[in-house]
Scaffold this active site. Sequence first.
Site, PDB file in Angstrom:
ATOM      1  N   LYS A  53       8.330  23.150 -13.364  1.00 29.05           N
ATOM      2  CA  LYS A  53       7.482  21.976 -13.166  1.00 29.05           C
ATOM      3  C   LYS A  53       7.014  21.892 -11.719  1.00 29.05           C
ATOM      4  O   LYS A  53       5.847  21.617 -11.438  1.00 29.05           O
ATOM      5  CB  LYS A  53       8.200  20.695 -13.576  1.00 29.05           C
ATOM      6  CG  LYS A  53       7.337  19.458 -13.332  1.00 29.05           C
ATOM      7  CD  LYS A  53       7.447  18.387 -14.364  1.00 29.05           C
ATOM      8  CE  LYS A  53       6.343  17.350 -14.146  1.00 29.05           C
ATOM      9  NZ  LYS A  53       6.517  16.168 -14.986  1.00 29.05           N
ATOM     10  N   GLU A  58      -3.572  17.065 -11.525  1.00 26.69           N
ATOM     11  CA  GLU A  58      -4.003  17.460 -12.865  1.00 26.69           C
ATOM     12  C   GLU A  58      -5.517  17.649 -12.963  1.00 26.69           C
ATOM     13  O   GLU A  58      -6.181  17.084 -13.828  1.00 26.69           O
ATOM     14  CB  GLU A  58      -3.528  16.417 -13.895  1.00 26.69           C
ATOM     15  CG  GLU A  58      -3.559  16.956 -15.304  1.00 26.69           C
ATOM     16  CD  GLU A  58      -2.803  16.054 -16.297  1.00 26.69           C
ATOM     17  OE1 GLU A  58      -1.636  15.733 -16.022  1.00 26.69           O
ATOM     18  OE2 GLU A  58      -3.382  15.690 -17.305  1.00 26.69           O
ATOM     19  N   LYS A 105       4.043  11.501 -11.223  1.00 28.75           N
ATOM     20  CA  LYS A 105       3.289  10.623 -12.119  1.00 28.75           C
ATOM     21  C   LYS A 105       4.058   9.323 -12.277  1.00 28.75           C
ATOM     22  O   LYS A 105       5.204   9.331 -12.701  1.00 28.75           O
ATOM     23  CB  LYS A 105       3.099  11.269 -13.493  1.00 28.75           C
ATOM     24  CG  LYS A 105       1.985  12.288 -13.555  1.00 28.75           C
ATOM     25  CD  LYS A 105       1.643  12.642 -14.998  1.00 28.75           C
ATOM     26  CE  LYS A 105       0.524  13.664 -15.078  1.00 28.75           C
ATOM     27  NZ  LYS A 105       0.206  14.048 -16.467  1.00 28.75           N
ATOM     28  N   ARG A 149       0.810  -1.235   0.000  1.00 28.82           N
ATOM     29  CA  ARG A 149       0.000   0.000   0.000  1.00 28.82           C
ATOM     30  C   ARG A 149       0.836   1.274   0.000  1.00 28.82           C
ATOM     31  O   ARG A 149       0.407   2.320   0.482  1.00 28.82           O
ATOM     32  CB  ARG A 149      -0.991   0.009   1.159  1.00 28.82           C
ATOM     33  CG  ARG A 149      -1.987  -1.147   1.075  1.00 28.82           C
ATOM     34  CD  ARG A 149      -3.267  -0.900   1.847  1.00 28.82           C
ATOM     35  NE  ARG A 149      -4.128  -2.068   1.734  1.00 28.82           N
ATOM     36  CZ  ARG A 149      -4.168  -3.064   2.604  1.00 28.82           C
ATOM     37  NH1 ARG A 149      -3.408  -3.025   3.678  1.00 28.82           N
ATOM     38  NH2 ARG A 149      -4.963  -4.092   2.402  1.00 28.82           N
ATOM     39  N   HIS A 176       1.643  17.713 -26.382  1.00 28.00           N
ATOM     40  CA  HIS A 176       1.462  16.277 -26.173  1.00 28.00           C
ATOM     41  C   HIS A 176       0.225  15.713 -26.867  1.00 28.00           C
ATOM     42  O   HIS A 176       0.130  14.504 -27.060  1.00 28.00           O
ATOM     43  CB  HIS A 176       1.418  15.960 -24.673  1.00 28.00           C
ATOM     44  CG  HIS A 176       2.774  16.035 -24.014  1.00 28.00           C
ATOM     45  ND1 HIS A 176       3.518  17.200 -23.984  1.00 28.00           N
ATOM     46  CD2 HIS A 176       3.535  15.089 -23.384  1.00 28.00           C
ATOM     47  CE1 HIS A 176       4.678  16.966 -23.344  1.00 28.00           C
ATOM     48  NE2 HIS A 176       4.705  15.703 -22.973  1.00 28.00           N
ATOM     49  N   ARG A 198      -2.223  21.906 -14.073  1.00 24.72           N
ATOM     50  CA  ARG A 198      -1.177  20.970 -14.502  1.00 24.72           C
ATOM     51  C   ARG A 198      -1.318  20.558 -15.963  1.00 24.72           C
ATOM     52  O   ARG A 198      -0.339  20.158 -16.607  1.00 24.72           O
ATOM     53  CB  ARG A 198      -1.184  19.740 -13.582  1.00 24.72           C
ATOM     54  CG  ARG A 198      -0.047  18.776 -13.876  1.00 24.72           C
ATOM     55  CD  ARG A 198       0.181  17.753 -12.774  1.00 24.72           C
ATOM     56  NE  ARG A 198       1.288  16.885 -13.116  1.00 24.72           N
ATOM     57  CZ  ARG A 198       1.922  16.101 -12.263  1.00 24.72           C
ATOM     58  NH1 ARG A 198       1.550  16.064 -11.013  1.00 24.72           N
ATOM     59  NH2 ARG A 198       2.926  15.341 -12.650  1.00 24.72           N
ATOM     60  N   GLU A 221      11.163  19.071 -23.941  1.00 20.88           N
ATOM     61  CA  GLU A 221      10.428  19.424 -22.722  1.00 20.88           C
ATOM     62  C   GLU A 221      10.976  20.722 -22.115  1.00 20.88           C
ATOM     63  O   GLU A 221      10.237  21.501 -21.509  1.00 20.88           O
ATOM     64  CB  GLU A 221      10.482  18.281 -21.691  1.00 20.88           C
ATOM     65  CG  GLU A 221       9.929  16.924 -22.172  1.00 20.88           C
ATOM     66  CD  GLU A 221       8.403  16.838 -22.209  1.00 20.88           C
ATOM     67  OE1 GLU A 221       7.712  17.772 -21.749  1.00 20.88           O
ATOM     68  OE2 GLU A 221       7.881  15.815 -22.707  1.00 20.88           O
ATOM     69  N   HIS A 265      10.044  10.207 -27.577  1.00 22.02           N
ATOM     70  CA  HIS A 265       8.943  10.985 -27.003  1.00 22.02           C
ATOM     71  C   HIS A 265       9.117  12.488 -27.240  1.00 22.02           C
ATOM     72  O   HIS A 265       8.200  13.173 -27.704  1.00 22.02           O
ATOM     73  CB  HIS A 265       8.817  10.694 -25.509  1.00 22.02           C
ATOM     74  CG  HIS A 265       7.755  11.512 -24.833  1.00 22.02           C
ATOM     75  ND1 HIS A 265       6.409  11.364 -25.108  1.00 22.02           N
ATOM     76  CD2 HIS A 265       7.835  12.512 -23.915  1.00 22.02           C
ATOM     77  CE1 HIS A 265       5.712  12.229 -24.384  1.00 22.02           C
ATOM     78  NE2 HIS A 265       6.558  12.932 -23.651  1.00 22.02           N
ATOM     79  N   HIS A 313       1.290  12.710 -28.869  1.00 19.39           N
ATOM     80  CA  HIS A 313       0.867  11.336 -28.580  1.00 19.39           C
ATOM     81  C   HIS A 313       0.258  10.675 -29.809  1.00 19.39           C
ATOM     82  O   HIS A 313       0.467   9.482 -30.055  1.00 19.39           O
ATOM     83  CB  HIS A 313      -0.148  11.317 -27.427  1.00 19.39           C
ATOM     84  CG  HIS A 313       0.484  11.468 -26.081  1.00 19.39           C
ATOM     85  ND1 HIS A 313      -0.207  11.939 -24.982  1.00 19.39           N
ATOM     86  CD2 HIS A 313       1.731  11.203 -25.635  1.00 19.39           C
ATOM     87  CE1 HIS A 313       0.603  11.977 -23.942  1.00 19.39           C
ATOM     88  NE2 HIS A 313       1.783  11.533 -24.306  1.00 19.39           N
ATOM     89  N   ASN A 344       0.924  19.551 -20.711  1.00 18.02           N
ATOM     90  CA  ASN A 344       0.676  18.704 -21.874  1.00 18.02           C
ATOM     91  C   ASN A 344       0.809  19.468 -23.191  1.00 18.02           C
ATOM     92  O   ASN A 344       0.460  18.938 -24.246  1.00 18.02           O
ATOM     93  CB  ASN A 344      -0.714  18.067 -21.773  1.00 18.02           C
ATOM     94  CG  ASN A 344      -0.825  17.170 -20.555  1.00 18.02           C
ATOM     95  OD1 ASN A 344       0.110  16.441 -20.237  1.00 18.02           O
ATOM     96  ND2 ASN A 344      -1.935  17.242 -19.861  1.00 18.02           N
TER      97      ASN A 344
END
Lengths: 359, 359
Positions: free
Chosen positions: B227, B237, B143, B121, B248, B241, B185, B265, B252, B245
């Site tokens: 960041k 997010e 993340k 946990r 992105h 946040r 980035e 990426h 993506h 993206n």
Amino acid sequence: MQKLRVELGERSYSIVMDSNILSGLGRALERFEFSRKVALVSNPTVYGLFGKEITESLKGSGFDLLEVIIPDGEKYKSLSSAEMIYGELLKAKLDRRSCLIALGGGVIGDLTGYAASTYMRGIDFIQVPTTLLAQVDSSVGGKTGVNHSLGKNMIGTFWQPRLVWIDISTLKTLPPREFCSGLAEVIKYGVIWDREFFNMLEASREKILALDEVTLIEVIRRSCEIKAEVVSQDERESGLRAILNYGHTVGHAVETLTGYTRYLHGEAVAIGMHAAARLSNVLGLMDEKQVLRIKALIEACGLPTEVPANIRDEDVLSAMQLDKKTVSGTLRFVLPEKIGSVRIQADIRAEEIIKAIRD
Amino acid sequence: MQKLRVELGERSYSIVMDSNILSGLGRALERFEFSRKVALVSNPTVYGLFGKEITESLKGSGFDLLEVIIPDGEKYKSLSSAEMIYGELLKAKLDRRSCLIALGGGVIGDLTGYAASTYMRGIDFIQVPTTLLAQVDSSVGGKTGVNHSLGKNMIGTFWQPRLVWIDISTLKTLPPREFCSGLAEVIKYGVIWDREFFNMLEASREKILALDEVTLIEVIRRSCEIKAEVVSQDERESGLRAILNYGHTVGHAVETLTGYTRYLHGEAVAIGMHAAARLSNVLGLMDEKQVLRIKALIEACGLPTEVPANIRDEDVLSAMQLDKKTVSGTLRFVLPEKIGSVRIQADIRAEEIIKAIRD
């Protein structure tokens, strides 16, 4: 309709309980900001009993419902089942605002909560517990998890539900042995937190076993209230929450040593609660009269109290060492000082533990 | 030694950066209350380069170290790898106070963070990112995730590291194409948040590409600072946040449509940043001069700017619909209004998107 609040800041949620309220779930979910796409996770037995009522309620409230049925049994509380759920959710395009609804006992609740906590970095879920154990214990507090071949509940998260929806009518179809297993956790709340509740359980045990509705709601309400209070103070079990493990140290050892086949969870906890009460007495923390009262109530609820004679002392000791709560090899016991109050104690000698178990 | 703080209440942590600091990690970890048993997760390439220095440092500080080596490659960012890690941790009896140390790029960081967030946990973990992309982006912000056969990063959690330990000396052995991918980035932070940082990148691009230490530390520090500021305001997010993206959405889609083999990426994000800048211009939000400045900086960093001609318009549109950020079918774009400031906009017509991509 009884309603409780689990206070956890922005993660607070309600526990609603009454009889015959499954058909009201759809309406209750309308007030949340969920996507139309939601998923019901259940097993064939529970789904056969209550699936129609729930699905009609959800569809009637305009939800686009995916149904995911996991086979019955603890062995499906696994990473493979979680992976199967992820696949179904992705195929049906459930998104970050979708919600999962767990309809079933502890296996379904723990598994669904785990899947919800890890799908797209966490989505909402609702608990609709249908066993007494799930209603008074596993559905409240946000512990989710699946088993690993090397240990039960070793993989999991803390992830709170958005709502717990308890319909006590589901207990009418629960096998009596399962019902009694749930009572072990109820007795636990009396011992660790509330002497008057313990007295009430002693006085009402016949009504409880007869599934008297008014008594049952009172018992479940107070159990959830105590759990909510403890969890609110210590969500991630860094301190106080550990008292909820009363009976679980020896209990888990007994479950492990009997391969999880001989005892239901509550039965093993019952044995563990009696062992811990006796250990308190061995250590001079609690008088024998209270140990006997605890034992008598456990027995009156049709639960076992003794570690089986064919289990060896040294095996109990080593099984306890593998417990998830053990940190740097130190084992902690939850020990009653009197009915209604416990303490946590480490560094107990093996001879004392054995004396408590075998006296 | 530069030190930044990510402010997230009880989940706050530091980002430490400098050259040649891998051997200081053991000492840095002594001040945390971890169990002696900790685990290092890495891949054969990175472990071959830096494993010895790190393990000696950890052992020198008295840690009992388990090493878990995951094969190189994005395909090992999977539930199977997580399950393998759980097994190793359980066999070695890592407990709730143990910590995992991720030594590697984004794959190792995301996977290790995910395993840490779900083992018993949730246990602590440390990021030691060794690629530029991981140093300026994936190691900061919490993340975590693994891929599912039906989508990248679909399974994951928000789980903050306890410390991010950035040794810029590791960039000397990074293939130049990987380094440039990380710069995408970096440029992103300038466009979404800080015009002066963008100006500085334009002025210093030669020093950056020459791996000048002083410049690199400044670039990485400011990237992490931006960041951290965004993440501090919106950990999960739910609002702000999402500006991270930028680039992105189309990025993506391009990655998906080229099977994750043609572009790294950052390269796909570079294409997406240029597309979003042009979309801003098509919608009348930003003048063309700023679009051309963004394009020029992207190109100067050795990155692509155009969606390949052999990808069909309708495939780009449908691939974007499958994005994890899509909720109830609504796609949101992060669009610059000027260099240093963006807005989030939904309900953009397909023709406008195509015009921006193909102009």
